[in-house]
Write a protein that holds these residues in place. Structure first.
Motif: not given
Length: 260
Positions: A233-259
């Motif tokens: 079963e794919i539970d999209i609410e579990k994806v949302d909960r995981c991303r909200e409780s541990f906000r990894i993407r907020d700490d990504r530095r995309e501009d630096l990675y490109r450089e």
């Protein structure tokens, strides 16, 4: 959404035999009320370099037409791999998603041909990520060697909550397959479904080990080394909960990675 992975021994370059096997898997999946069934890379031929023999071109996309019929017959979406012949050039290793109403809603060309195995001599790499909606789940598709390139998974997971990896991944590198599937799920906080084949194709042994991994890296369904269907079963609410409780993407530095 319930998904099903079809792990089987692909009859080498024999589409007719493999069509019948796939139809049987879809009939079985129908009994389990599956919404989406996924097949391995180059699902009806195996990992062949004889693109002139197994390839298909506009006006003669036999595999897509066959599975459009199956999708309508069984009322479920399906993911299927095939070879697309380009005009006057190399082929493309493609993976399509067909909706339950028979529409091709995604058609992805493998971005990274496997140069170590000579795939790049016969296939050209794609240059786009593909996604589609099945029910309320955004799905993105990759193929085999793509698994070793985390950047495209980061890009896809901006929208996708399920990323599929259809493969003909050799038994000799089984540990890489298992480890990377889990890593991609953890890194992207989404479901990863890896669909591999079993048996032997052109002298290469395949161990299967298809699996569905949840956004925390936990395996929720896995296959051994035989022919089988596995479901999850794919539970999209579990994806949302995981991303909200541990906000990894907020700490990504995309501009630096490109450089860098």
């Amino acid at each position: 959404m319930k998904i099903c992975l079809a792990q089987y021994d692909i009859k080498w370059e024999d589409k007719a035999t493999n069509y019948e096997k796939a139809k049987g898997f879809m009939a079985d999946a129908k009994l389990q009320n599956v919404d989406l069934i996924l097949f391995p890379e180059l699902s009806m031929t195996g990992f062949s370099m004889d693109t002139e023999k197994i390839g298909e071109s506009p006006g003669g996309l036999r595999t897509l037409e066959t599975f459009r019929g199956f999708a309508l017959e069984f009322g479920m979406a399906c993911g299927i791999g095939y070879v697309f012949l380009r005009n006057g050039g190399k082929a493309e290793n493609r993976y399509a998603i067909i909706s339950k109403d028979g529409s091709v809603i995604s058609d992805y060309a493998k971005i990274h041909p496997f140069s170590n195995g000579g795939e790049d001599a016969y296939y050209v790499g794609g240059d786009a990520i593909s996604e589609c909606m099945i029910d309320d789940v955004c799905v993105s598709t990759f193929i085999c060697y793509d698994l070793r390139f985390p950047e495209i998974f980061q890009a896809a997971s901006r929208k996708a909550k399920l990323i599929t990896v259809a493969a003909n991944w050799p038994a000799a590198r089984k540990e890489h397959w298992v480890t990377l599937l889990k890593a991609r799920a953890i890194e992207n906080q989404c479901y990863i479904a890896g669909i591999n084949r079993v048996g032997t194709g052109n002298g290469i042994a395949y161990s299967g080990d298809s699996m569905i991994v949840d956004p925390t890296g936990r395996v929720i369904a896995e296959a051994g080394n035989g022919e089988m269907l596995i479901e999850g079963e794919i539970d999209i609410e579990k994806v949302d909960r995981c991303r909200e409780s541990f906000r990894i993407r907020d700490d990504r530095r995309e501009d630096l990675y490109r450089e860098l």
